[in-house]
Design an enzyme around this catalytic site. Structure first.
Site, PDB file in Angstrom:
ATOM      1  N   SER A 350       0.835  -1.198   0.000  1.00 32.30           N
ATOM      2  CA  SER A 350       0.000   0.000   0.000  1.00 32.30           C
ATOM      3  C   SER A 350       0.879   1.261   0.000  1.00 32.30           C
ATOM      4  O   SER A 350       1.743   1.429  -0.861  1.00 32.30           O
ATOM      5  CB  SER A 350      -0.943  -0.037   1.204  1.00 32.30           C
ATOM      6  OG  SER A 350      -1.912   0.973   1.121  1.00 32.30           O
ATOM      7  N   LEU A 351       0.692   2.143   0.980  1.00 31.73           N
ATOM      8  CA  LEU A 351       1.468   3.382   1.036  1.00 31.73           C
ATOM      9  C   LEU A 351       2.955   3.107   1.208  1.00 31.73           C
ATOM     10  O   LEU A 351       3.795   3.900   0.761  1.00 31.73           O
ATOM     11  CB  LEU A 351       0.956   4.269   2.176  1.00 31.73           C
ATOM     12  CG  LEU A 351       1.622   5.636   2.336  1.00 31.73           C
ATOM     13  CD1 LEU A 351       1.386   6.498   1.116  1.00 31.73           C
ATOM     14  CD2 LEU A 351       1.125   6.335   3.596  1.00 31.73           C
TER      15      LEU A 351
END
Length: 671
Positions: A350-351
């Site tokens: 993800s991030l």
């Protein structure tokens, strides 16, 4: 000894003339019973707090044996034994287990021989070492003397009764039963008591290979929890590592038998805790509304991490934390594994993948390669309307003033330093001056002045799981990645995602924007495509074949109806037939090919060139959804974003690409 004397008297009365070859019948019984006793085999356990309750977990066989050898040496007080592949250290004197590479609460360690069944589950709990020794001595006397129904009282005022070798029970005293000083009674539901770890139901693994071939750092995404069970990055990476060990045994069996490979070590990198220890949580709490408290707390703890990363101040904190943690762990890993000769890769979820992407993009090659790096294309080479000053002025409909700036040799950087008076002296009217100054000052203030730290190693491969990199690059104004661009220090890049992941975006269309093509389908770890996908493709192919056959039949019927029956039109008919024959002949082979061999047609398609970001190989790789997930995409959307930690297909792709760099391949190539 009164019982022994009575037993001797009974034996003498029953048999007044004993055999001259034996001293007494008791001595025979004593010798037989004593030969039945065998010392218990200890096994080492450690205590973890899971769901707010203590759970005792056994060390693997290899670690338990090392701990027992260190304990038996008699010099265990200051002895430190590495366990769990070197990720934890056990201080024998303290009986505590400490994490090596990350912060974690220390857990108690115990040398276990006796166990009792817990209250609410079927898991067995070990007794303390001192009381286990008392139980073992009592058991030895009971077996040796053949005297059972032994009753013991634990330090917690609990009663343990040894009825026979097969039946031993544990009673808990009822609260308030001992207020007058009386002995605790055998009350409550009895619990089973077991001697030795081999008599309880617990999974004990053999251990991990000592040889480490490759090191992978794993960076988490937003929030402290990484899956639907709200587990930390450490627990999720533990699952990822366990899946990799199982797949090495099943898919790299030949290489393991030939001792060509050991294992891949995965180590977590946590940046959420240092970020939220800066005091920002206190500042947020002061301005957070009191309503829907849990939802607002969840938002502050997770979703705001995205906004933190877009903030210049906290973005610097995040990238510094990630890079410094990876450098620190790498140095510590080399100190603890001086014989390590493998490479390093990085993975982000993800991030976390975006953080790693930005760090890799801003790396600098070694000093000897700085000259060659000048010719390396930049990823921001084609940023749409922010590429050149001329395009910026064209966007503002002020193209006529470009010649003035060109004459004064003013570029975009110099223009951001110009004042209103400077532009007035160049002869630019008031209206255009205000537009130009506002536009370029706004863009200057919106730029994030982040200094990206340097990694002390060159990653071999970068794996992105459920990554929003493509979306963030697009929002930043990047329309296209130069096909010749590659990371300065990293050779490979794989963008792995689930088809229903709402956070994941593709990368390849940014490299080749004018061509539409599907991502690479990740093979199932069992070497086949999932059945529901094969069925779907079969039905699609069947419908296309039916459609083609139906159109062919209708075309032939229409020709038969429109054929003229008059002799005067025979000549024109032959002309039409000769014109239609090439068309029909050109259609028939394609129909035959699609019906008989649909696969070779796909193989003959020209290869897709997706640039040098992954060394000329494909970048986007999509997982196969499970059959139950295909019924409702929205229902499994959140789960799809968190599925990578236990996905055998994902782990196998990672292992395959890592070991290919070492010239080691799967036992059987997956299709």
């Amino acid at each position: 000894m009164s019982s022994v004397e009575s037993q001797q008297e009974q034996s003498s009365q029953s048999d007044p003339s004993p055999s001259p070859n034996s001293c007494s019948s008791f001595e025979l019984v004593d010798m037989d019973a004593g030969s039945l006793y065998e010392p218990v085999s200890p096994h080492w356990f450690y205590c973890k707090i899971i769901d707010s309750k203590e759970t005792w977990i056994p060390f693997n066989s290899q670690d338990s044996q090392q701990l027992e050898e260190a304990y038996s040496s008699g010099k265990d007080y200051n002895r430190i034994v590495p366990t769990d592949g070197g990720r934890y250290d056990v201080h024998l004197g303290e009986r505590m287990r400490y994490a090596v590479y990350w912060d974690e609460l220390a857990s108690e360690v115990r040398r276990c021989t006796w166990f009792y069944k817990g209250d609410k589950d079927n898991k067995y709990v070990p007794y303390s070492e001192n009381f286990s020794q008392v139980l073992e001595e009592t058991y030895m006397l009971a077996v040796t003397l053949d005297e059972w129904k032994k009753k013991l009282e634990s330090p917690n005022r609990e009663i343990i009764i040894l009825h026979n070798p097969k039946l031993m029970v544990h009673y808990q005293p009822v609260a308030g039963s001992d207020e007058w000083g009386s002995a605790p009674a055998e009350q409550g539901r009895p619990r089973t008591v077991k001697r030795g770890v081999e008599n309880i139901s617990v999974d004990i693994h053999c251990g991990e290979p000592l040889q480490i071939d490759h090191l992978v750092f794993v960076v988490h995404g937003i929030g402290p929890a990484c899956d639907l069970r709200f587990r930390s990055i450490v627990q999720c990476v533990n699952d990822f590592r366990s899946v990799s060990l199982n797949l090495l045994q099943t898919h790299f069996k030949k290489a393991q038998e030939n001792q060509q490979i050991g294992r891949v070590e995965f180590l977590p990198v946590n940046w959420h805790s240092p970020l939220h220890s800066t005091g920002v949580d206190v500042d947020l709490q002061r301005i957070t509304l009191p309503s829907i408290n849990r939802l607002r707390h969840f938002t502050n703890d997770t979703i705001l991490d995205v906004f933190f990363y877009n903030s210049p101040t906290y973005c610097q904190t995040i990238v510094d934390t990630v890079a410094s943690e990876m450098n620190r762990i790498y140095i510590l890993f080399l100190q603890r594994n001086p014989d390590f000769k493998g490479s390093v890769s990085i993975a982000g979820h993800s991030l976390g993948s975006l953080i790693l992407f930005d760090i890799l993009t801003n790396q600098k090659d070694s000093l000897g390669d700085t000259d060659s790096k000048k010719d390396l294309p930049s990823i921001f080479m084609d940023q749409g309307d922010t590429l050149t000053l001329e395009e910026d002025l064209k966007k503002l409909q002020l193209s006529e003033f470009f010649s003035i700036f060109e004459k004064e040799k003013i570029d975009k950087e110099a223009l951001t330093l110009c004042t209103d008076k400077d532009l007035q002296e160049m002869g630019i009217p008031l209206g255009p001056r205000k537009k130009i100054l506002n536009y370029f000052r706004t863009r200057k203030n919106s730029m994030v002045p982040v200094k990206y730290p340097r990694l002390i190693y060159k990653p071999e491969i970068f794996f992105a799981f459920g990554s929003p990199i493509g979306m963030f690059l697009t929002v930043r104004g990047l329309k296209r990645i130069d096909p010749n661009y590659r990371f300065p220090t990293c050779k490979g890049f794989f963008n792995i995602y689930h088809p229903f992941d709402p956070v994941a975006y593709r990368i390849e269309p940014m490299v080749v924007p004018g061509v539409e093509f599907e991502p690479m389908l990740i093979p199932h770890h069992k070497g086949r495509k999932r059945m529901h996908l094969e069925l779907r493709e079969g039905l699609t192919r069947m419908s296309m074949d039916l459609k083609n056959n139906l159109l062919g039949s209708l075309r032939m019927a229409w020709k038969s109806f429109t054929r003229a029956p008059y002799p005067a039109l025979q000549a024109s008919e032959t002309v039409e037939e000769t014109e239609a024959e090439p068309e029909s002949n050109s259609e028939k082979p394609s129909d035959v090919n699609t019906e008989q061999n649909p696969v070779p047609v796909k193989e003959e398609a020209p290869p897709i060139h997706v640039g040098m970001l992954n060394g000329g190989q494909r970048i986007d790789y999509v997982l196969q959804e499970k059959p139950i997930e295909s019924f409702n995409e929205y229902l499994f959307a959140l789960q799809s974003h968190l599925c990578y930690w236990e996905s055998e297909d994902t782990v196998l792709l990672v292992l395959k690409e890592i070991y290919q760099t070492q010239g080691i391949f799967l036992d059987q190539p997956l299709q």
